[in-house]
Design a protein around this motif. Sequence first.
Motif, PDB file in Angstrom:
ATOM      1  N   MET A 143      73.029  72.299  30.713  1.00  0.00           N
ATOM      2  CA  MET A 143      72.755  71.012  31.317  1.00  0.00           C
ATOM      3  C   MET A 143      72.145  70.092  30.266  1.00  0.00           C
ATOM      4  N   GLU A 144      72.717  68.905  30.129  1.00  0.00           N
ATOM      5  CA  GLU A 144      72.200  67.924  29.190  1.00  0.00           C
ATOM      6  C   GLU A 144      71.187  67.034  29.899  1.00  0.00           C
ATOM      7  N   MET A 145      70.037  66.814  29.263  1.00  0.00           N
ATOM      8  CA  MET A 145      68.993  65.994  29.870  1.00  0.00           C
ATOM      9  C   MET A 145      68.689  64.812  28.955  1.00  0.00           C
ATOM     10  N   HIS A 146      68.324  63.696  29.578  1.00  0.00           N
ATOM     11  CA  HIS A 146      67.974  62.486  28.841  1.00  0.00           C
ATOM     12  C   HIS A 146      66.613  62.005  29.324  1.00  0.00           C
ATOM     13  N   ARG A 147      65.754  61.624  28.390  1.00  0.00           N
ATOM     14  CA  ARG A 147      64.441  61.122  28.764  1.00  0.00           C
ATOM     15  C   ARG A 147      64.582  59.688  29.276  1.00  0.00           C
ATOM     16  N   LYS A 148      64.166  59.468  30.505  1.00  0.00           N
ATOM     17  CA  LYS A 148      64.208  58.151  31.135  1.00  0.00           C
ATOM     18  C   LYS A 148      62.843  57.851  31.735  1.00  0.00           C
ATOM     19  N   LYS A 149      62.597  56.602  31.959  1.00  0.00           N
ATOM     20  CA  LYS A 149      61.377  56.163  32.629  1.00  0.00           C
ATOM     21  C   LYS A 149      61.758  55.380  33.871  1.00  0.00           C
ATOM     22  N   ARG A 150      60.943  55.527  34.894  1.00  0.00           N
ATOM     23  CA  ARG A 150      61.141  54.768  36.125  1.00  0.00           C
ATOM     24  C   ARG A 150      60.055  53.707  36.191  1.00  0.00           C
ATOM     25  N   ILE A 151      60.471  52.491  36.380  1.00  0.00           N
ATOM     26  CA  ILE A 151      59.565  51.361  36.504  1.00  0.00           C
ATOM     27  C   ILE A 151      59.779  50.797  37.900  1.00  0.00           C
ATOM     28  N   GLU A 152      58.710  50.575  38.633  1.00  0.00           N
ATOM     29  CA  GLU A 152      58.834  50.013  39.976  1.00  0.00           C
ATOM     30  C   GLU A 152      58.117  48.673  40.023  1.00  0.00           C
ATOM     31  N   ILE A 153      58.841  47.661  40.490  1.00  0.00           N
ATOM     32  CA  ILE A 153      58.307  46.307  40.561  1.00  0.00           C
ATOM     33  C   ILE A 153      58.341  45.855  42.020  1.00  0.00           C
ATOM     34  N   LEU A 154      57.200  45.428  42.534  1.00  0.00           N
ATOM     35  CA  LEU A 154      57.119  44.852  43.878  1.00  0.00           C
ATOM     36  C   LEU A 154      57.062  43.338  43.713  1.00  0.00           C
ATOM     37  N   LEU A 155      57.922  42.635  44.445  1.00  0.00           N
ATOM     38  CA  LEU A 155      57.928  41.189  44.335  1.00  0.00           C
ATOM     39  C   LEU A 155      58.396  40.571  45.641  1.00  0.00           C
TER      40      LEU A 155
END
Length: 82
Positions: free
Chosen positions: A1-13
Amino acid sequence: MEMHRKKRIEILLEAPAQKRLTDLLDRLDVTGYTVSPVLGGKGHHGAWSREGLPSAAGAMVSVAIVVAEERIDEVLEPVFEL
């Protein structure tokens, strides 16, 4: 399984500003985001709810963005300017 480092950003507007944000994300070539309604919450100014709002003017949305770790600053700087 190939994995990629990602980030989750959550914006409330506020809902009326959502299209401006998603248009910006498209111009920045952000390929992963989800828009969800926010029903209520509590923040610095106390609790709030969208219950009883006559229009979308006071409604809030959450935009969850998934982006490669190395692109965080590239994406967040123009978002903060918006």
